[in-house]
Design an enzyme around this catalytic site. Structure first.
Site: not given
Lengths: 485, 103
Positions: A77, A152, A176
């Site tokens: 990420k 997210s 997330s």
């Protein structure tokens, strides 16, 4: 090549037997990303050069037969810093930021031989539930490209669900990792607060943030967590408890397991088909030997409000560091120092980030501190006590991960209150710092439904056991998006 | 005690505390959105928190100490490469004090 049908054990065996070199594996992974990711847009940056260099070095040294991650490619990420590799947090603010060190979790995986192949799209600074607040691109759901991927960690979930990487790292502040895992039909683990070091994870809400792991199968997830977790001198909230060999403890027999099902997680606002799918999955746990009772977590409905105050307050403080001075975006038209701060921040942050900074700044300001920040922190205590009461009698809590399956783009962006309610079932876990994992429980209209397994602090092994037993009984991971592969 | 929605002026004052400036249409939508968030936040008033200790961290780790050792990371050049504007080994910023104002 894709990773739809190869788990870590299979890949490892092929590498050790030299049926496949690490360079071949990494090259095939990069080729596949180049071929298909334009359709999904999961990657912000592909790490061609560093990945191939690492692969060649490993081939020269030889794959470690005792190290399951040796030579395995994975995705990161883009809020986890990577030395010499662009790290943006999907923000204009960091669109040109090249970190000078690796996040500890990235360094740990590197030590185990894993090879980062790219940086994955996300909501800006991890603020959002659809990955739509990214400054750069719109990531598409693996099962239906007209639907959001969740967020997210949307890029991380899609990269795994589309078979581009065998695993990916995410972060989970209010859901997330779990919610995008649910929306894409994969396994997403948010470990206990402190289980994985957050040194090098770009801070959002520091009393909530935790690095998490996304994989196709539970066993793969267990392997990666064991390598990623552990104490770190650079993160004083990281735990020094020993890291168990999670994969070695997996079982398919759930006899004696006491499951609690919280009624609040099946209330109004939770889609009826999602409820039915998760209830059917819970019946499956009973068939495997578990006993199930309905319980109450009475403060659940206050979680969203309390979370948005606390996490936004922490964010408003954490994001003060972005001032246009030492690194990141600097407004070109600023004439004075004050203008550098104000213009750089106003141009560098997107609307959702500004909204949370505003809410946080207000919550911490003199006149509203007691009514907002302190009140929310007191509600947090009551939510923790709710969980403690349940875990005194039960081994695990099982519930839906999200109130719905993946939805269309552009649905909720104008009304933050509606958008924030999407996180209602994942937030309580972050409030209490508990571990939780989302696993595919089935499908509604061709879209995956996540089942959330919640454990007591540091009971990740229990979550893996239950998830593994369910997964082996249902083999849902064998279903592949698009069915074209 | 219900929290009243903020006026546009109050919203702009908060923005200024946060070192942000809002365009007029941005300020209007922010005012509206914060009002909706306040509706949500006001539900917390229903919860009796008398005597409840606030939780600011879920961690059980406390007061971790380590040796205070200086480390030379040899990273100054790499660090400076991220600076938006430089002069030699220094980061360049605009004037802090406007000299024109004192005249």
């Amino acid at each position: 090549m894709n990773f739809f049908k190869t788990d870590l054990e299979t890949l490892h065996a092929q590498l050790v037997a030299k049926e496949l070199t690490v360079e071949e594996l990494v090259t095939a992974t990069l080729d596949n990303i180049a071929k298909i990711d334009s359709k999904y847009q999961a990657f912000i940056t592909v790490m061609d050069e560093s990945a191939l260099a690492q692969a060649r070095a490993l081939d020269e040294r030889g794959v470690d037969p005792d190290e399951i991650l040796s030579g395995i490619p994975y995705g990161i990420k883009d809020n986890l810093v990577t030395k010499g590799v662009l790290t943006t947090a999907a923000s204009r603010m960091l669109a040109n930021f090249v970190p000078i060190y690796d996040a500890t979790v990235v360094a740990n995986l590197k030590k185990h031989g894993a090879i980062g192949v790219g940086k994955l799209n996300m909501d800006e600074f991890a603020m959002g539930s659809t990955t739509e607040t990214s400054y750069f691109q719109e990531t598409k759901n693996a099962w239906d490209q007209t639907k959001v991927p969740g967020g997210s960690s949307g890029g991380s979930a899609v990269a795994v669900a589309t078979g581009q990487v065998p695993f990916a790292l995410g972060t989970d502040t209010g859901g997330s990792v779990r919610q995008p895992a649910a929306f894409n039909g994969i396994v997403g683990m948010k470990p206990t607060y402190g289980r994985i070091s957050r040194f090098g994870a770009i801070a959002f809400g520091s009393s909530f943030d935790q690095v998490g792991i996304l994989t196709r199968t539970v066993k793969d997830n267990a392997y990666v967590l064991a390598a990623a977790a552990g104490h770190d001198d650079q993160d004083q909230t990281s735990s020094d408890r020993p890291v168990p060999d999670y994969a070695a403890q997996l079982t398919t027999d759930l006899s004696g397991l006491k499951v609690a099902v919280p009624s609040e997680y099946f209330g109004a606002g939770v889609d009826k088909n999602v409820q039915a799918t998760v209830k059917a999955a819970i019946n499956q746990l009973v068939k495997l030997g578990a006993s199930v009772d309905t319980v109450s977590l009475p403060h659940t409905k206050y979680g969203v409000a309390a979370y948005y105050i606390l996490a936004s307050s922490e964010a408003s403080s954490n994001l003060q560091r972005f001032d246009g001075i030492r690194y990141g975006y600097r407004a070109s038209d600023a004439k004075t120092l004050e203008e550098v701060y104000v213009q750089s921040r106003s141009q560098g942050f997107g609307p959702e980030v500004k909204r949370r900074i505003m809410l946080g700044t207000y919550s911490l300001s003199a006149g509203s501190y007691d009514a907002f920040f302190k009140k929310a922190a007191q509600v947090r205590t009551l939510m923790i006590e709710d969980f403690q009461r349940v875990f005194a009698d039960y081994d695990i809590i099982v519930a839906p991960t999200a109130p719905n399956v993946a939805y269309d783009f552009g649905q909720n962006t104008d009304d933050p209150e509606v958008t924030y309610m999407n996180d209602a079932l994942t937030i309580p876990v972050n409030m209490a710092g508990l571990p939780a994992m989302s696993i595919n429980a089935g499908f509604v209209n061709g879209l995956p439904v996540g089942m959330q397994l919640i454990g007591a602090a540091f009971a990740e092994a229990t979550l893996y056991q239950v998830g593994y037993a369910f997964e082996q009984a249902t083999k849902l991971y064998e279903q592949i998006p698009g069915g074209e592969h | 005690m219900a929290q009243e929605p903020l006026s546009k002026t109050e919203v702009e004052a908060v923005a200024s505390l946060a070192k942000l400036t809002l365009q007029p249409e941005e300020a209007a939508s922010m005012t509206e959105q914060l009002a909706k968030i306040f509706d949500l936040v006001n539900t917390l008033a229903e919860v009796d928190t008398t005597g409840v200790k606030p939780t600011y961290s879920p961690s059980d780790v406390q007061n971790v100490l380590r040796a205070d050792v200086a480390v030379d990371a040899q990273q100054a050049t790499a660090l400076l490469a991220n600076a938006p504007e430089r002069e030699g080994d220094l980061i360049k910023v605009p004037a802090i004090i406007d000299e024109g104002a004192d005249k």
